[in-house]
Design a protein around this motif. Structure first.
Motif, PDB file in Angstrom:
ATOM      1  N   HIS A  91     -28.568  -7.998 -21.258  1.00 46.49           N
ATOM      2  CA  HIS A  91     -29.979  -7.715 -21.557  1.00 46.49           C
ATOM      3  C   HIS A  91     -30.918  -8.803 -21.033  1.00 46.49           C
ATOM      4  CE1 HIS A  91     -28.565  -4.492 -24.088  1.00 46.49           C
ATOM      5  NE2 HIS A  91     -27.915  -5.330 -24.869  1.00 46.49           N
ATOM      6  N   CYS A  92     -30.476  -9.588 -20.077  1.00 44.52           N
ATOM      7  CA  CYS A  92     -31.321 -10.704 -19.628  1.00 44.52           C
ATOM      8  C   CYS A  92     -32.547 -10.217 -18.841  1.00 44.52           C
ATOM      9  CB  CYS A  92     -30.532 -11.728 -18.845  1.00 44.52           C
ATOM     10  SG  CYS A  92     -29.833 -11.156 -17.304  1.00 44.52           S
ATOM     11  N   GLU A  93     -32.463  -9.050 -18.186  1.00 44.67           N
ATOM     12  CA  GLU A  93     -33.626  -8.561 -17.438  1.00 44.67           C
ATOM     13  C   GLU A  93     -34.804  -8.307 -18.362  1.00 44.67           C
ATOM     14  OE1 GLU A  93     -30.579  -7.081 -16.997  1.00 44.67           O
ATOM     15  OE2 GLU A  93     -30.072  -7.882 -15.020  1.00 44.67           O
ATOM     16  N   ASP A  94     -34.546  -7.673 -19.511  1.00 40.27           N
ATOM     17  CA  ASP A  94     -35.618  -7.430 -20.482  1.00 40.27           C
ATOM     18  C   ASP A  94     -36.173  -8.745 -21.017  1.00 40.27           C
ATOM     19  OD1 ASP A  94     -35.334  -4.682 -20.205  1.00 40.27           O
ATOM     20  OD2 ASP A  94     -33.958  -4.514 -21.911  1.00 40.27           O
ATOM     21  N   PHE A  95     -35.289  -9.683 -21.258  1.00 36.05           N
ATOM     22  CA  PHE A  95     -35.726 -10.983 -21.766  1.00 36.05           C
ATOM     23  C   PHE A  95     -36.577 -11.709 -20.727  1.00 36.05           C
ATOM     24  CE2 PHE A  95     -35.161 -15.511 -22.710  1.00 36.05           C
ATOM     25  CZ  PHE A  95     -35.618 -15.538 -24.014  1.00 36.05           C
ATOM     26  N   PHE A  96     -36.160 -11.655 -19.470  1.00 35.28           N
ATOM     27  CA  PHE A  96     -36.931 -12.304 -18.405  1.00 35.28           C
ATOM     28  C   PHE A  96     -38.313 -11.681 -18.269  1.00 35.28           C
ATOM     29  CE2 PHE A  96     -32.753 -13.566 -16.194  1.00 35.28           C
ATOM     30  CZ  PHE A  96     -32.711 -14.754 -16.896  1.00 35.28           C
ATOM     31  N   LEU A  97     -38.413 -10.370 -18.435  1.00 35.35           N
ATOM     32  CA  LEU A  97     -39.731  -9.718 -18.408  1.00 35.35           C
ATOM     33  C   LEU A  97     -40.607 -10.228 -19.551  1.00 35.35           C
ATOM     34  CD1 LEU A  97     -38.846  -6.037 -17.488  1.00 35.35           C
ATOM     35  CD2 LEU A  97     -40.080  -7.696 -16.087  1.00 35.35           C
ATOM     36  N   GLU A  98     -40.016 -10.423 -20.723  1.00 32.09           N
ATOM     37  CA  GLU A  98     -40.757 -10.964 -21.865  1.00 32.09           C
ATOM     38  C   GLU A  98     -41.228 -12.393 -21.582  1.00 32.09           C
ATOM     39  OE1 GLU A  98     -40.219 -11.642 -26.685  1.00 32.09           O
ATOM     40  OE2 GLU A  98     -38.542 -10.858 -25.534  1.00 32.09           O
ATOM     41  N   VAL A  99     -40.362 -13.188 -20.975  1.00 35.21           N
ATOM     42  CA  VAL A  99     -40.709 -14.571 -20.623  1.00 35.21           C
ATOM     43  C   VAL A  99     -41.834 -14.591 -19.591  1.00 35.21           C
ATOM     44  CG1 VAL A  99     -39.862 -16.646 -19.430  1.00 35.21           C
ATOM     45  CG2 VAL A  99     -38.493 -15.602 -21.247  1.00 35.21           C
ATOM     46  N   LEU A 100     -41.711 -13.778 -18.558  1.00 37.29           N
ATOM     47  CA  LEU A 100     -42.752 -13.732 -17.525  1.00 37.29           C
ATOM     48  C   LEU A 100     -44.091 -13.296 -18.097  1.00 37.29           C
ATOM     49  CD1 LEU A 100     -40.757 -12.205 -14.536  1.00 37.29           C
ATOM     50  CD2 LEU A 100     -41.673 -14.526 -14.703  1.00 37.29           C
ATOM     51  N   SER A 101     -44.072 -12.285 -18.945  1.00 36.93           N
ATOM     52  CA  SER A 101     -45.295 -11.817 -19.586  1.00 36.93           C
ATOM     53  C   SER A 101     -45.899 -12.898 -20.467  1.00 36.93           C
ATOM     54  CB  SER A 101     -44.985 -10.564 -20.406  1.00 36.93           C
ATOM     55  OG  SER A 101     -46.133 -10.117 -21.069  1.00 36.93           O
ATOM     56  N   SER A 102     -45.064 -13.598 -21.197  1.00 35.47           N
ATOM     57  CA  SER A 102     -45.548 -14.687 -22.057  1.00 35.47           C
ATOM     58  C   SER A 102     -46.182 -15.799 -21.234  1.00 35.47           C
ATOM     59  CB  SER A 102     -44.404 -15.237 -22.900  1.00 35.47           C
ATOM     60  OG  SER A 102     -43.956 -14.253 -23.799  1.00 35.47           O
ATOM     61  N   ASN A 103     -45.573 -16.139 -20.114  1.00 34.55           N
ATOM     62  CA  ASN A 103     -46.160 -17.160 -19.244  1.00 34.55           C
ATOM     63  C   ASN A 103     -47.488 -16.689 -18.667  1.00 34.55           C
ATOM     64  OD1 ASN A 103     -44.251 -19.196 -19.526  1.00 34.55           O
ATOM     65  ND2 ASN A 103     -43.039 -18.504 -17.786  1.00 34.55           N
ATOM     66  N   LEU A 104     -47.547 -15.436 -18.257  1.00 31.99           N
ATOM     67  CA  LEU A 104     -48.757 -14.892 -17.643  1.00 31.99           C
ATOM     68  C   LEU A 104     -49.924 -14.860 -18.620  1.00 31.99           C
ATOM     69  CD1 LEU A 104     -50.156 -13.559 -15.216  1.00 31.99           C
ATOM     70  CD2 LEU A 104     -49.276 -11.364 -16.036  1.00 31.99           C
ATOM     71  N   PHE A 105     -49.661 -14.410 -19.832  1.00 32.43           N
ATOM     72  CA  PHE A 105     -50.736 -14.220 -20.806  1.00 32.43           C
ATOM     73  C   PHE A 105     -50.815 -15.330 -21.856  1.00 32.43           C
ATOM     74  CE2 PHE A 105     -49.706  -9.886 -19.310  1.00 32.43           C
ATOM     75  CZ  PHE A 105     -50.917  -9.623 -18.684  1.00 32.43           C
ATOM     76  N   GLY A 106     -49.908 -16.291 -21.807  1.00 32.40           N
ATOM     77  CA  GLY A 106     -49.931 -17.399 -22.758  1.00 32.40           C
ATOM     78  C   GLY A 106     -49.573 -16.996 -24.170  1.00 32.40           C
ATOM     79  N   GLN A 107     -48.883 -15.879 -24.321  1.00 34.34           N
ATOM     80  CA  GLN A 107     -48.504 -15.401 -25.652  1.00 34.34           C
ATOM     81  C   GLN A 107     -47.155 -15.993 -26.053  1.00 34.34           C
ATOM     82  OE1 GLN A 107     -48.643 -11.234 -24.771  1.00 34.34           O
ATOM     83  NE2 GLN A 107     -50.667 -11.027 -25.694  1.00 34.34           N
ATOM     84  N   GLY A 108     -47.117 -16.591 -27.228  1.00 32.02           N
ATOM     85  CA  GLY A 108     -45.872 -17.178 -27.705  1.00 32.02           C
ATOM     86  C   GLY A 108     -45.539 -18.500 -27.056  1.00 32.02           C
ATOM     87  N   THR A 109     -46.528 -19.085 -26.393  1.00 27.81           N
ATOM     88  CA  THR A 109     -46.275 -20.366 -25.727  1.00 27.81           C
ATOM     89  C   THR A 109     -47.319 -21.430 -26.056  1.00 27.81           C
ATOM     90  OG1 THR A 109     -47.541 -19.787 -23.744  1.00 27.81           O
ATOM     91  CG2 THR A 109     -45.188 -19.224 -23.746  1.00 27.81           C
TER      92      THR A 109
ATOM     93  N   GLY B 281     -49.996 -21.960 -24.572  1.00 23.31           N
ATOM     94  CA  GLY B 281     -50.465 -22.537 -23.319  1.00 23.31           C
ATOM     95  C   GLY B 281     -49.380 -23.286 -22.565  1.00 23.31           C
ATOM     96  N   GLY B 282     -48.189 -23.281 -23.119  1.00 22.74           N
ATOM     97  CA  GLY B 282     -47.059 -23.930 -22.453  1.00 22.74           C
ATOM     98  C   GLY B 282     -46.421 -23.013 -21.434  1.00 22.74           C
ATOM     99  N   ILE B 283     -45.330 -23.485 -20.880  1.00 24.55           N
ATOM    100  CA  ILE B 283     -44.624 -22.734 -19.848  1.00 24.55           C
ATOM    101  C   ILE B 283     -43.161 -22.597 -20.249  1.00 24.55           C
ATOM    102  CG2 ILE B 283     -43.882 -22.725 -17.433  1.00 24.55           C
ATOM    103  CD1 ILE B 283     -46.384 -24.444 -16.838  1.00 24.55           C
ATOM    104  N   LEU B 284     -42.660 -21.377 -20.165  1.00 24.58           N
ATOM    105  CA  LEU B 284     -41.243 -21.120 -20.387  1.00 24.58           C
ATOM    106  C   LEU B 284     -40.518 -21.172 -19.055  1.00 24.58           C
ATOM    107  CD1 LEU B 284     -41.673 -18.115 -22.813  1.00 24.58           C
ATOM    108  CD2 LEU B 284     -40.705 -20.330 -23.423  1.00 24.58           C
ATOM    109  N   GLY B 285     -39.303 -21.672 -19.079  1.00 25.61           N
ATOM    110  CA  GLY B 285     -38.509 -21.739 -17.861  1.00 25.61           C
ATOM    111  C   GLY B 285     -37.032 -21.763 -18.198  1.00 25.61           C
ATOM    112  N   ILE B 286     -36.248 -21.943 -17.181  1.00 29.36           N
ATOM    113  CA  ILE B 286     -34.801 -22.009 -17.334  1.00 29.36           C
ATOM    114  C   ILE B 286     -34.325 -23.268 -16.621  1.00 29.36           C
ATOM    115  CG2 ILE B 286     -32.617 -20.842 -16.848  1.00 29.36           C
ATOM    116  CD1 ILE B 286     -34.331 -18.236 -16.646  1.00 29.36           C
ATOM    117  N   ASN B 287     -33.485 -24.049 -17.301  1.00 28.00           N
ATOM    118  CA  ASN B 287     -32.990 -25.270 -16.667  1.00 28.00           C
ATOM    119  C   ASN B 287     -31.727 -24.991 -15.858  1.00 28.00           C
ATOM    120  OD1 ASN B 287     -30.845 -25.198 -18.479  1.00 28.00           O
ATOM    121  ND2 ASN B 287     -31.489 -27.010 -19.626  1.00 28.00           N
ATOM    122  N   GLU B 288     -31.139 -26.054 -15.328  1.00 26.15           N
ATOM    123  CA  GLU B 288     -29.965 -25.926 -14.471  1.00 26.15           C
ATOM    124  C   GLU B 288     -28.747 -25.383 -15.215  1.00 26.15           C
ATOM    125  OE1 GLU B 288     -30.183 -29.970 -16.251  1.00 26.15           O
ATOM    126  OE2 GLU B 288     -31.595 -28.809 -15.073  1.00 26.15           O
ATOM    127  N   ASN B 289     -28.749 -25.462 -16.546  1.00 28.11           N
ATOM    128  CA  ASN B 289     -27.641 -24.937 -17.348  1.00 28.11           C
ATOM    129  C   ASN B 289     -27.913 -23.525 -17.868  1.00 28.11           C
ATOM    130  OD1 ASN B 289     -26.184 -27.372 -17.101  1.00 28.11           O
ATOM    131  ND2 ASN B 289     -27.431 -28.267 -18.723  1.00 28.11           N
TER     132      ASN B 289
END
Length: 128
Positions: free
Chosen positions: A60-78, A80-88
């Protein structure tokens, strides 16, 4: 901005004075729970907050990634921060502040940030 004084005052208020870790000047680890700490980095003109959460489950990571991208775009749940994925492949959230703030604003910001970390940890837990 006096990040060291702010961190000290916060740890005294929270009763975790001896729980705070530092590995260099103006770098602090504030424990949120047994598995997560908020990393506070001071630099000339500001500071940043960062938290590394759990690894993102493969299903289900595709749905989660869409949620993360939307949150970054609109600043919801962040906040004003930025969500990302580290090397791990773990979820991270970071916010950088470059304006002068007082202690109460710092405290509120850290509290809000911890709430965002908790929210995203909950979202990751739902995927398991």
């Amino acid at each position: 901005m006096m990040i060291e004084a702010f961190v000290q005052q916060l740890t005294i208020e929270l009763g975790i004075l001896h729980s705070i870790e530092t590995d260099s000047i103006d770098t602090y680890l504030l424990p949120v729970d047994d598995n997560i700490s908020i990393e506070i980095y001071g630099f000339p003109g500001g500071f940043s907050l960062k938290a590394t959460m759990e690894k993102i489950p493969e299903h289900h990571c595709e749905d989660f990634f869409l949620e993360v991208l939307s949150s970054n775009l609109f600043g919801q749940g962040t906040g004003g921060g930025i969500l990302g994925i580290n090397e791990n492949e773990a979820l991270i959230i970071t916010i950088t502040i470059t304006t002068d703030i007082n202690y109460q604003e710092f405290r509120d910001l850290v509290e809000d940030f911890a709430n965002y970390v908790d929210f995203w940890q909950s979202e990751l837990a739902l995927m398991k």
